[in-house]
Design a protein around this motif. Structure first.
Motif, short mmCIF file in Angstrom:
data_model
loop_
_atom_site.label_atom_id
_atom_site.label_comp_id
_atom_site.label_asym_id
_atom_site.label_seq_id
_atom_site.Cartn_x
_atom_site.Cartn_y
_atom_site.Cartn_z
N VAL A 160 -8.66 -9.30 2.48
CA VAL A 160 -7.81 -8.17 2.89
C VAL A 160 -8.28 -7.60 4.22
O VAL A 160 -7.45 -7.31 5.10
CB VAL A 160 -7.81 -7.06 1.81
N ARG A 182 -7.45 -6.41 -4.33
CA ARG A 182 -6.84 -6.47 -3.00
C ARG A 182 -6.05 -5.20 -2.71
O ARG A 182 -6.13 -4.64 -1.62
CB ARG A 182 -5.95 -7.71 -2.88
N THR A 183 -5.29 -4.73 -3.68
CA THR A 183 -4.49 -3.52 -3.49
C THR A 183 -5.39 -2.31 -3.25
O THR A 183 -5.13 -1.49 -2.36
CB THR A 183 -3.58 -3.27 -4.70
N ASN A 191 -6.24 -7.28 7.66
CA ASN A 191 -6.10 -5.97 8.28
C ASN A 191 -6.51 -6.03 9.75
O ASN A 191 -5.88 -5.43 10.60
CB ASN A 191 -6.93 -4.95 7.50
N LYS A 242 -8.31 1.25 3.05
CA LYS A 242 -8.11 1.23 4.49
C LYS A 242 -7.10 2.29 4.91
O LYS A 242 -7.27 2.95 5.92
CB LYS A 242 -7.66 -0.17 4.96
N GLU A 243 -6.07 2.46 4.09
CA GLU A 243 -5.02 3.45 4.39
C GLU A 243 -5.57 4.87 4.40
O GLU A 243 -5.14 5.70 5.20
CB GLU A 243 -3.89 3.32 3.37
N ARG A 245 -6.71 -2.41 0.28
CA ARG A 245 -5.66 -1.99 1.22
C ARG A 245 -5.49 -0.47 1.19
O ARG A 245 -5.35 0.17 2.23
CB ARG A 245 -4.34 -2.69 0.90
N THR A 248 0.84 -1.19 0.00
CA THR A 248 0.00 0.00 0.00
C THR A 248 0.87 1.25 0.00
O THR A 248 2.01 1.21 0.42
CB THR A 248 -0.97 0.02 1.21
#
Length: 135
Positions: free
Chosen positions: A126, A84-85, A130, A91-92, A88, A40
């Motif tokens: 993911v 998936r990326t 996390n 979420k970041e 992520r 990420t």
């Protein structure tokens, strides 16, 4: 005896041989392995590239990434690594699990149930990772 490989299979085999010749470690490289190189980007980098740094009145990074996730879902959820990326990255930048799930669910009318289900499975994978890292 003739080679029974399709042109596509022959091309892939040729690329694999080229990769091995350049770097033997690439023989066992997979797209999932690529995700571990840079799983990420920091929130500040995403805001600069995808957010409202260049367009002050434009969409923020979270909104852009939610749209990206919707688009990837509608495309049939064929891009596992990209989904998936994107999750992520979401979420970041502070997206809640509910926002991610809702974005995928919203696409069910356009993408169909199989694509929506696949995208949801990838996102849950993911999100579960996390949650484990948060504890």
């Amino acid at each position: 005896m003739t080679d029974s490989k399709s042109p596509f299979e022959a091309m892939i085999a040729q690329y694999q041989e080229m990769a091995k010749a350049m770097n033997p470690a690439l023989e066992s490289f997979t797209p999932k392995g690529f995700e571990t190189l840079w799983p990420t980007m920091p929130k500040e980098v995403m805001e600069m590239w995808f957010g409202n740094t260049l367009n002050k009145d434009g969409l923020d990074a979270k909104t852009r990434l939610l749209l990206t996730l919707g688009g990837l879902t509608v495309l049939g959820a064929q891009a596992d690594t990209q989904i998936r990326t994107t999750v992520r990255h979401l979420k970041e930048v502070g997206a809640r699990k509910q926002e991610i799930v809702e974005t995928i669910g919203q696409m069910s009318m356009f993408a169909g149930i199989p694509a929506t289900t696949r995208a949801m499975e990838l996102a849950q994978e993911v999100l579960a990772d996390n949650e484990e890292s948060d504890t």
